[in-house]
Design an enzyme around this catalytic site. Structure first.
Site, PDB file in Angstrom:
ATOM      1  CG  MET A 233      -1.833   1.230   1.269  1.00  0.00           C
ATOM      2  SD  MET A 233      -2.931   1.174   2.715  1.00  0.00           S
ATOM      3  CE  MET A 233      -3.855   2.700   2.466  1.00  0.00           C
ATOM      4  CB  ILE A 235      -0.638   7.566  -0.012  1.00  0.00           C
ATOM      5  CG1 ILE A 235      -1.837   6.696   0.372  1.00  0.00           C
ATOM      6  CG2 ILE A 235      -1.097   8.941  -0.484  1.00  0.00           C
ATOM      7  CD1 ILE A 235      -2.819   6.418  -0.759  1.00  0.00           C
ATOM      8  CD  GLN A 240       3.633   9.731   1.970  1.00  0.00           C
ATOM      9  OE1 GLN A 240       4.334  10.270   2.828  1.00  0.00           O
ATOM     10  NE2 GLN A 240       4.077   8.694   1.252  1.00  0.00           N
ATOM     11  N   GLY A 241      -0.674  12.524   4.137  1.00  0.00           N
ATOM     12  CA  GLY A 241      -1.180  13.402   5.185  1.00  0.00           C
ATOM     13  C   GLY A 241      -2.514  14.045   4.874  1.00  0.00           C
ATOM     14  N   GLY A 245      -5.038   7.392   2.492  1.00  0.00           N
ATOM     15  CA  GLY A 245      -4.827   6.019   2.931  1.00  0.00           C
ATOM     16  C   GLY A 245      -6.058   5.461   3.614  1.00  0.00           C
ATOM     17  CD  GLU A 268       3.375 -10.443   2.164  1.00  0.00           C
ATOM     18  OE1 GLU A 268       4.548 -10.766   1.929  1.00  0.00           O
ATOM     19  OE2 GLU A 268       2.507 -10.333   1.287  1.00  0.00           O
TER      20      GLU A 268
END
EC number: 2.3.1.48
Length: 411
Positions: A233, A235, A240-241, A245, A268
């Site tokens: 995963m 972003i 980001q922020g 997500g 995982e």
């Protein structure tokens, strides 16, 4: 000699410049540049390239279909002053991970930006949401799609472009931002792909910019179920922020909730950041479920909570337990000594369970260990140390839970 050669060492995380380009002006705009968090998978544990002064590795992508510009620059090369000293093959390392078809000429890359209007998100639209941008003073629109990687086209043919081609470009970002990243086997049809795009306007036309993505592998569960496991995963740093997500993870959960064959959803080797994100999303989903109501939380974790979390949102028992602990903390008056003690003992009981199991195993081992072997293991049974570690784990967990509760309050 050694001191002079040291001048030809460069930090590869600083040398590599990444961009997501929407406009030609972005190429010269330093504010649009970002750098890797990691480069050890290509350049070794020290993340250093030898043989160059002023090394600059430019790896720029068009914002939508991720057409790529790759250039290497430097002010001096070690072979220009020293014989029998070879520089690292910095360019070859990059070529190992980026797919064919990239540009090495800025003008060629700039001409590709004009074709961004033809790029449309792959797959099925799952979710649309808005994020308010304070600097711009407006809402930006984002979409989450489930892509289909099995629609193949010839990557070497310039007239075709598919999800497969797009993914080959997108996955290169993993090497720079996930510490233990690896490329996946795209020929396995048990992979699911979820993509996030920003919808924006350019010269009166609607375009789409890549924001991030997630890969999920569907494991078989006997006799007729599957267990989707989040593998990767990401972003991308410019986004980001901003809450993407959480939007992505929630959309993925809601997608699998509608599939009867899905048992539950796992991850995982989740990072600490992923666990924090998952806590927030799962609590957000479960907080309105009847079994997690305010009047039932003080009664303790129940089978009803585990069952409802699994049936409604494909959440396994372990994660449902964390959801319960966070929600119970939210409704517990920790200034009340009795209520705080009850909560603390409830959480510590779970935290202590693995230690208690180890103690039982140790008791069995003592019956068959020789004296010298017993001496080497006896320190593991230090009760005072166990209590100290237990209290430390509890306080760390409490801090994590409070951050989730604060984020929920701001949502």
């Amino acid at each position: 000699m050694e001191k002079k050669l040291a001048e030809y060492k460069c930090d590869t995380n600083e040398a590599i410049s990444l961009k997501l380009v929407r406009f030609a002006d972005d190429l010269e705009d330093e504010s649009t540049t970002f750098h890797p968090e990691y480069s050890h998978q290509l350049y070794g544990d020290d993340e250093v390239a030898f043989g160059y002064k002023g090394l600059q590795i430019q790896l720029y992508y068009s914002a939508g279909n991720l057409s790529t510009l790759f250039k290497v620059k430097y002010s001096a090369r070690v072979t220009e002053k020293f014989d029998c000293v070879e520089p690292d093959d910095v360019e070859g390392k990059i070529r190992e991970i980026i797919p064919a078809g990239f540009s090495c000429n800025t003008d060629d890359f700039t001409s590709l930006l004009e074709k961004e209007t033809n790029f449309k998100p792959f797959g099925t639209l799952l979710h649309t949401y808005n994020v308010h941008n304070v600097e711009e003073g407006e809402d930006f629109t984002y979409q989450i799609h489930k892509g289909d990687l099995l629609i193949y086209h010839d990557f070497d043919c310039p007239c075709t472009f598919s999800m497969c081609c797009y993914h080959k470009r997108l996955q290169t970002f993993l090497m720079w931002f996930i510490e233990t990243a690896s490329f996946i086997d795209v020929d396995d049809d048990r992979w699911d792909f979820f993509l996030v795009f920003e919808k924006y306007n350019k010269d009166g036309e609607t375009l789409f910019a890549t924001v991030g993505y997630m890969t999920v592998y569907n494991y078989y569960v006997y006799p007729d179920k599957t267990r989707p496991r989040v593998s990767q995963m990401l972003i991308l740093p410019p986004f980001q922020g901003e809450g993407h997500g959480a939007q992505l993870l929630e959309a993925v959960h809601m997608f699998y909730c509608n599939l009867h064959k899905v048992q539950d959803i796992t991850a995982e080797d989740p990072s600490e950041n992923y666990v924090k994100l998952r806590d927030y999303v799962l609590v957000k989903l479960c907080q309105t479920l009847p079994s997690f109501s305010t009047d039932k939380l003080p009664l303790g974790f129940s089978d009803d909570m585990s069952t409802e979390a699994r049936e409604k949102f494909k959440i396994n028992k372990k994660h449902a337990r964390r959801v319960y602990e966070i929600l119970r903390l939210r409704v517990t008056d920790m200034s009340d000594e009795t209520k705080a003690r009850d909560y603390r003992l409830e959480v510590k009981k779970r935290l202590f369970a693995p230690t208690k199991k180890n103690q039982r195993e140790m008791t069995k081992m003592m019956k068959c260990l020789r004296p010298e072997e017993l001496a080497s293991h006896i320190s593991q049974m230090d009760t005072a140390l166990q209590q100290e570690e237990l209290e430390k784990s509890y306080q760390e967990l409490l801090a994590e839970y409070r951050r989730v509760i604060e984020r929920l309050a701001q949502a």
